[in-house]
Design an enzyme around this catalytic site. Sequence first.
Site, short mmCIF file in Angstrom:
data_model
loop_
_atom_site.label_atom_id
_atom_site.label_comp_id
_atom_site.label_asym_id
_atom_site.label_seq_id
_atom_site.Cartn_x
_atom_site.Cartn_y
_atom_site.Cartn_z
N THR B 198 11.80 23.24 62.43
CA THR B 198 11.83 22.48 61.19
C THR B 198 13.26 22.09 60.90
OG1 THR B 198 12.19 24.41 59.82
CG2 THR B 198 9.92 23.80 60.27
N GLU B 345 5.37 24.09 58.62
CA GLU B 345 4.87 25.47 58.64
C GLU B 345 3.35 25.54 58.58
OE1 GLU B 345 7.38 24.30 56.97
OE2 GLU B 345 9.08 25.69 57.05
N LYS B 455 16.95 20.94 36.19
CA LYS B 455 16.84 21.79 35.01
C LYS B 455 17.76 21.23 33.94
CE LYS B 455 15.75 25.27 38.30
NZ LYS B 455 16.17 24.77 39.63
N TRP B 460 12.22 21.53 32.74
CA TRP B 460 12.19 21.19 34.16
C TRP B 460 11.75 19.74 34.30
CZ3 TRP B 460 10.22 25.26 38.17
CH2 TRP B 460 11.02 26.42 38.08
#
Lengths: 558, 558
Positions: B198, B345, B455, B460
């Site tokens: 990856t 993954e 943030k 958020w």
Amino acid sequence: MYHEANQANDASDENEDAQSAYAYPLLIKRLLHTPMAHAREQEIVYRGKVRISYAQLQERIARLANGLERLGVKHGTTVAVMDWDSHRYLECYFAIPMMGAVLQTVNIRLSQAEIAYTIDHARAEVVLVHTDFLPVLEAIREKLPRVHTLVLIDDEGNVTPPPGLEFADEYERLLASSGTQFDFPDFDENTRATTFYTTGTTGLPKGVYFSHRQLVLHTITVMAALTSPEDGQRVHRGDVYMPLTPMFHVHAWGMPYIATLMGLKQVYPGRYVPDRIVELIREEAVTYSHCVGTILHMMLSCPQAKTADFSKWKVVIGGGALPNGLARAALERGIDIFTGYGMSETCPVLTLAQLMPSREPRTLDEEVSLRCRTGLPIPLVDLRIVDEEMRDVPHDGLASGEVVVRAPWLTQGYLHNPEASKVLWEGGYLHTQDVARIGTDGYLQITDRIKDVIKSGGEWVSSLDVESLISQHPAVAEVAVIGIKSEKWGERPAAVVVLHPECAMPVSAEDIRTHVMQFVETGKISKYAVPEIVKFVDAIEKTSVGKLNKKWLRENFD
Amino acid sequence: MYHEANQANDASDENEDAQSAYAYPLLIKRLLHTPMAHAREQEIVYRGKVRISYAQLQERIARLANGLERLGVKHGTTVAVMDWDSHRYLECYFAIPMMGAVLQTVNIRLSQAEIAYTIDHARAEVVLVHTDFLPVLEAIREKLPRVHTLVLIDDEGNVTPPPGLEFADEYERLLASSGTQFDFPDFDENTRATTFYTTGTTGLPKGVYFSHRQLVLHTITVMAALTSPEDGQRVHRGDVYMPLTPMFHVHAWGMPYIATLMGLKQVYPGRYVPDRIVELIREEAVTYSHCVGTILHMMLSCPQAKTADFSKWKVVIGGGALPNGLARAALERGIDIFTGYGMSETCPVLTLAQLMPSREPRTLDEEVSLRCRTGLPIPLVDLRIVDEEMRDVPHDGLASGEVVVRAPWLTQGYLHNPEASKVLWEGGYLHTQDVARIGTDGYLQITDRIKDVIKSGGEWVSSLDVESLISQHPAVAEVAVIGIKSEKWGERPAAVVVLHPECAMPVSAEDIRTHVMQFVETGKISKYAVPEIVKFVDAIEKTSVGKLNKKWLRENFD
């Protein structure tokens, strides 16, 4: 742990895999993740009267598990079910195996003695029974010493069971008194999930059995095969599903699992009454079913069918050859009909006869012929046709051999029956006892059962080939061809024919023979295939699952 | 033997299953049974120049296995491949794992040092290398002490390798000198089949790896999910497949395995050159592809695209959010566009954003919005969104949580990297590090990477949400939103914008801010989401797989 294995060496990583938490065993509970993520409001209908949502299905599965656990069902307990096709049966398909118990689907069309034999032979300890089968259960109760608990299924809610039968609870009461949460455990994916008994025409019924892994792989793979054709003959998320193969029979070909995984609307018709089935197709907008040819024939012949609209209905035919005549009649009614091949021992699906992509318009004759063939192996199926020494015969559309198969979802043997299991798996392949050809296009064409092949004048005549030709005669409604003893030829074909009730013209045995003879002249069939005797009857004897009972016909032919 | 186990007791039946001949391990070779039964004449095309049939593919797989065996490849040997998308790569996808060896697909867009690291770290012993990568290989050869054999891939057949590199053979010569039969053995389905690295934005590349069982289950299940929608957005047997996600990257999302299993015509384009890709779509009648958004954007912007007909083209977008603007542009060109979600993954597919059955016509806005969401978990996937204590957050379309997942095809960890593996699998679920909401309809909506969340002022802010809004401005061709440090707010969003080249009107930072502000007024986004800074650039830095490189942008923002 896996990271320590990583450090040690690569090979030990692999050994750890099967045991690790992330190995994720293929358990039936996994089939619920996707529908419960998006189809919670979708409905499941029973006889047009009861409607539950998928969200309720999930709750009822948990309630059933809690109830059964209270009644003593544990990992490994066999629970037998005697019911018509229903939402309850679907709940049993999930709840019982998900607890680690074994679901036995009882063939309620067997004789009382056979039903008693199968329940006892499967070691069932709990029986869920619909009120319609109370007389049977009463008659066999004392032959079931292992059964310690009975649960009544009472559609009307007011039936008083006979005094000889003691019930622990009634199905709906059991669910109502149980909680909606059950923590279904993880366990080995090779744990047995289901068992049921095949209705061979010889000897006692034989039990086949399937693991969680096998049912999950069958579900996903049959779904992939059913949904992938280009147009027509394909199942999709907009379909409405109704089985017409009973749920006790090879778990209705595994289709209820597929329908649930896909989040389809599902319709369970209870007992099969042709007129009512036709009404349900209309009322619930059913678009996808599966059945044996005789059931479709029965439906198309019922009064309600005359005016019904079948133009949005897809039907997979299995459990025996689809006669050309029936395929044509179905196509003319707008039914998108196609064929599947498999058997109880194979979970059951092995092949599907879907059309291949083609830009060419096809004639009705071509359509009929393509749709009647038994099709292509679905993914992961290793299917061969072999001679008696297990050597492959050519795929030339001419050579015949026995179909032998490997796939991830075949029964590992017959339950508690080592001799029959050994014969079934001789040489490392499952022996279907079906005789078939494979064409250069890869399509499988079943030509006969090994035991139904007619050995005449040194040639093998396929009884199915002759049936298919006779079924094309316009006056013929149904036909069975069997071999009868002949001094001169060894065996000769005989045809048992049912004529269309509305057939006004008189039809003679010679007319049928002449009809077959024309195919001899065009080289389509050998002269040994022309039936020596043609017998007209009002109905043909069937087995408990609706197949032509050729064994009975051979024994009772005079 | 199984029949003895049967006699003993039921439990031991189950223990025998995994070892028995009829257990039928899920091996990659099983994917070839169905296409070889019916699609032997179907074609596989390389750059419009080379055409092979499936029958030849099967022969060439056997030839490659024979050739590699001669060169010392054994069960467990890792074979690295450096090639463009080609029929050869497809042959490697099958032949190498089917021998029991491990296929390493090398990310040829990494730096030389990283390529050397990944090949050595994976313990590769054999490298198959296209002539285009000879300079790289020459530069890193001495860093690969374990590699004992090189095979050249020479499209032109006349390249002389540099003197420092010694080749055992050339790919086509190797095949030509090898036999067309290879007896691929049965072995444990948990045997490792593939590995690749990856391209995380932090630290060294990390190796993920997948077993035969995992790849077979991913193939069948993704096929089932891709083929099951009612209309549009579905793959079927009439499709023509061309990848636009490189074959080195998560085995092109597993699609070459699916295309082969389905018997589709396959087109491999070699190196991705946008004009040439558009031509191939026309010449070979390509109907199904998949890529990251930036590749589609690049293609739609190339000169040939202006006059191209994309109306029969289905495209799955993955590897990052699909911006509304791009989805709209694609729909307007007739492209049947939809979204998939997953990562290296996860093999990779976890969800697909297919439309659900609906009788209602939809507006273009609704279509765009539905198609941009990340969709529903595919079968067998257990997907949750959780807070930092692994508690499920509500599926109300409002609450956000990290996506954690279990499925039968997730990497068991990072190769030879126990610390990272432990973090990945914390708490028994694979942690995606993606933040998402799930709506009441079950649709997953990825809102950000955990590390890209901005943030700001105690809230958020999803960088993807802001990008999506900005991309709807008619002058905006591409946009990245990142968090930049702010004394007052902690972080504040900043936008990096590429304008359409043909955009005649001058567009200012204030115009973009005003555009976002209107969504604050309608309550669609919080006021903290309005970018403090808007920067116009000619192009946005990408990672080696074409994603917005936010790490680079954050580090280089001034």
